[in-house]
Design a protein around this motif. Structure first.
Motif, PDB file in Angstrom:
ATOM      1  N   SER A 303       0.810  -1.223   0.000  1.00 53.30           N
ATOM      2  CA  SER A 303       0.000   0.000   0.000  1.00 53.30           C
ATOM      3  C   SER A 303       0.841   1.270   0.000  1.00 53.30           C
ATOM      4  O   SER A 303       0.349   2.341  -0.362  1.00 53.30           O
ATOM      5  CB  SER A 303      -0.925   0.012   1.221  1.00 53.30           C
ATOM      6  OG  SER A 303      -0.178   0.110   2.420  1.00 53.30           O
ATOM      7  N   SER A 342      -2.526   3.870   3.687  1.00 51.96           N
ATOM      8  CA  SER A 342      -3.864   3.420   3.324  1.00 51.96           C
ATOM      9  C   SER A 342      -4.743   3.303   4.569  1.00 51.96           C
ATOM     10  O   SER A 342      -4.276   2.903   5.643  1.00 51.96           O
ATOM     11  CB  SER A 342      -3.754   2.060   2.621  1.00 51.96           C
ATOM     12  OG  SER A 342      -4.929   1.315   2.750  1.00 51.96           O
ATOM     13  N   SER A 343      -6.017   3.642   4.446  1.00 51.48           N
ATOM     14  CA  SER A 343      -6.936   3.533   5.582  1.00 51.48           C
ATOM     15  C   SER A 343      -7.101   2.078   6.018  1.00 51.48           C
ATOM     16  O   SER A 343      -7.201   1.781   7.213  1.00 51.48           O
ATOM     17  CB  SER A 343      -8.298   4.137   5.213  1.00 51.48           C
ATOM     18  OG  SER A 343      -8.842   3.507   4.066  1.00 51.48           O
ATOM     19  N   LYS A 344      -7.093   1.137   5.049  1.00 53.63           N
ATOM     20  CA  LYS A 344      -7.188  -0.281   5.401  1.00 53.63           C
ATOM     21  C   LYS A 344      -5.910  -0.751   6.101  1.00 53.63           C
ATOM     22  O   LYS A 344      -5.964  -1.584   7.011  1.00 53.63           O
ATOM     23  CB  LYS A 344      -7.453  -1.121   4.151  1.00 53.63           C
ATOM     24  CG  LYS A 344      -8.857  -0.954   3.596  1.00 53.63           C
ATOM     25  CD  LYS A 344      -9.106  -1.912   2.431  1.00 53.63           C
ATOM     26  CE  LYS A 344     -10.541  -1.775   1.915  1.00 53.63           C
ATOM     27  NZ  LYS A 344     -10.811  -2.676   0.768  1.00 53.63           N
ATOM     28  N   THR A 345      -4.776  -0.223   5.651  1.00 56.00           N
ATOM     29  CA  THR A 345      -3.512  -0.570   6.302  1.00 56.00           C
ATOM     30  C   THR A 345      -3.486  -0.031   7.720  1.00 56.00           C
ATOM     31  O   THR A 345      -3.042  -0.717   8.658  1.00 56.00           O
ATOM     32  CB  THR A 345      -2.324  -0.010   5.504  1.00 56.00           C
ATOM     33  OG1 THR A 345      -2.329  -0.558   4.188  1.00 56.00           O
ATOM     34  CG2 THR A 345      -0.993  -0.345   6.184  1.00 56.00           C
ATOM     35  N   LYS A 347      -5.965   0.466   9.680  1.00 55.50           N
ATOM     36  CA  LYS A 347      -6.863  -0.341  10.510  1.00 55.50           C
ATOM     37  C   LYS A 347      -6.185  -1.617  10.987  1.00 55.50           C
ATOM     38  O   LYS A 347      -6.243  -1.965  12.173  1.00 55.50           O
ATOM     39  CB  LYS A 347      -8.121  -0.681   9.708  1.00 55.50           C
ATOM     40  CG  LYS A 347      -9.145  -1.496  10.496  1.00 55.50           C
ATOM     41  CD  LYS A 347     -10.368  -1.805   9.640  1.00 55.50           C
ATOM     42  CE  LYS A 347     -11.362  -2.669  10.418  1.00 55.50           C
ATOM     43  NZ  LYS A 347     -12.554  -3.013   9.599  1.00 55.50           N
TER      44      LYS A 347
END
Length: 456
Positions: A303, A342-345, A347
């Motif tokens: 990411s 990244s926002s998913k990373t 999290k």
């Protein structure tokens, strides 16, 4: 002639021979490759090459009073050359037809290894090796399953034509790199990875000319050594280039000579396009990575488009969740830069942080403490990726760096300007980033071959 008994001791890759002085025997021993007399301890040292022991047994026959094989007992947790997590085992199938087993100390697993014929313990590198066979591999896998451990498996490239260089043990009176060479590298603020690369390269150059004093080496020897690397060692173009640069550093920086061009056949770098994954393939790899820490590692690399060295040097403070950026300090070329968070990373990093509680580095290895933080092993990351890929249907030959290439390609395919990609990757020249324009297939479906318009 009074033929006195001889004693033979085997210590890993070295054979120690104790015998009374006898001209015929001495001539025989001198005929053994790289044998040498240890004056201080008064015995002969012979490399334990294939056939050396057999030749000695045939020659000395009944005069051999005893053959002692020394084993280094594995009584403490191993400090591994390839660092892996607790409850993991890394198995590597080597080009020499053996399996290399790397794991933290476990008596049950060690005892199993010792039941396999021709097992060996490498005390220097802290790993076991056993002959490769499906049966032996299955036996080890069953034991791993009983222990509830995670298996990481990889294979060395069986098609490699590169001839390995001679080790320090293979060369009598091996010459080490001069201390002034290392000090000059440090003084010029070369990175630790460059120093680790240059020192053995320069040592190989020195020991290729064992009878020439270091002050007597010059352009003629540089040309000869370069020719040897290409024709005998069959090294890659990048390896040859780096070797020449390591030698040039000595002549120009250590000796203080003028900067000059050495008339050697510098190789043209192979212009090969890097392998990249599709977005679907990246997703498959991440889904196949069940371990939280391992998944966080691979997601962070992809990411943010990180090099593996950048990932293992990331510190907790480098994660800026407010600006959604990752700060990469002193990357290649000693430059700092910011890249994407990244926002998913973010999290998954928060989930990982609650579980692992690292001290200084974002990802830390075994034995890490607040006062002595340990970076995560680069080799372990490669093994993690390898294990995840094996769980998918992906047949491409990929490495951790493939994730970085894929990050750049996917950004380009989504319309990101090449200048922004260059900045995120930390490329000094836009020409380096332009390579991704040759990889992307975006827009190919809109192009028709001229053949389709012909009446054929």
């Amino acid at each position: 002639m009074d033929q006195k008994p001889v004693q033979i001791e085997i210590l890993g890759k070295k054979i120690i021979l104790r015998m009374a002085k006898n001209e015929a025997d001495v001539q025989f021993v001198l005929g053994l490759r790289f044998s040498r007399w240890n004056k201080a301890d008064r015995f002969w040292e012979i490399p334990h090459y294939h056939g050396s022991l057999e030749r000695m047994q045939q020659y000395f026959g009944e005069r051999i009073s005893q053959i002692v094989r020394h084993e280094t007992p594995n009584t403490e947790p191993s400090v591994q050359a390839r660092s892996i997590d607790k409850n993991q085992i890394l198995i590597i199938r080597t080009r020499t037809g053996r399996l290399k087993l790397i794991f933290g100390y476990n008596s049950a697993l060690a005892q199993l290894v010792k039941t396999i014929p021709y097992y060996q313990w490498d005390p220097k590198n802290k790993w076991w090796t056993i002959p490769y066979s499906e049966k032996f591999l299955d036996d080890v896998k069953r034991k791993i399953a009983e222990l509830g451990w995670t298996l990481l498996y990889e294979e060395e490239d069986m098609k490699s034509e590169v001839v390995p260089k001679k080790s320090a043990f293979d060369i009598s009176n091996y010459r080490k790199c001069p201390e002034e060479y290392i000090q000059k590298l440090q003084e010029k603020r070369y990175s630790p990875s460059t120093i680790r690369a240059y020192v053995p390269l320069f040592e190989e150059f020195l020991n290729y000319f064992p009878h020439i004093d270091i002050e007597g080496l010059g352009e003629k020897e540089v040309r000869e050594f370069s020719h040897y690397l290409v024709t005998t060692r069959k090294v890659s173009a990048s390896h040859q280039n780096q070797a020449i640069n390591a030698i040039k550093f000595y002549f120009e920086k250590v000796r203080g000579g003028e900067r000059k061009y050495y008339h050697v056949d510098r190789p043209i770098r192979e212009k090969a396009l890097p392998e990249v994954l599709s977005e679907k393939e990246v997703s498959a790899i991440l889904k196949a990575t069940s371990n939280l820490k391992h998944r966080a590692i691979l997601m962070t690399i992809y990411s943010a488009g990180l090099r593996i060295s950048e990932l293992i040097n990331l510190k907790i403070k480098d994660i800026d969740s407010e600006r959604m950026q990752i700060r990469v300090e002193q990357a290649k070329g000693k430059k700092d830069r910011y890249t994407l968070l990244s926002s998913k990373t973010l999290k998954i990093l928060r989930e990982y942080f609650k579980t692992e509680r690292p001290h200084v580095y974002l990802f830390e290895g075994q034995g890490s403490t607040p006062s002595r933080p340990v970076r995560y092993s680069a080799a372990s990351i490669g093994s993690i990726l390898k294990a995840s890929v094996l769980k998918t249907d992906i047949k491409k030959k990929i490495t951790v760096h493939t994730l970085r290439h894929s990050f750049a390609t996917h950004l380009l395919e989504r319309g990101t300007d090449l200048r922004y990609i260059q900045s995120l990757l930390g490329h000094e020249s836009p020409k380096t980033t332009e390579i991704y324009t040759h990889i992307t297939t975006k827009g190919f479906d809109q192009i028709k071959s001229p053949l389709d318009e012909l009446d054929v």
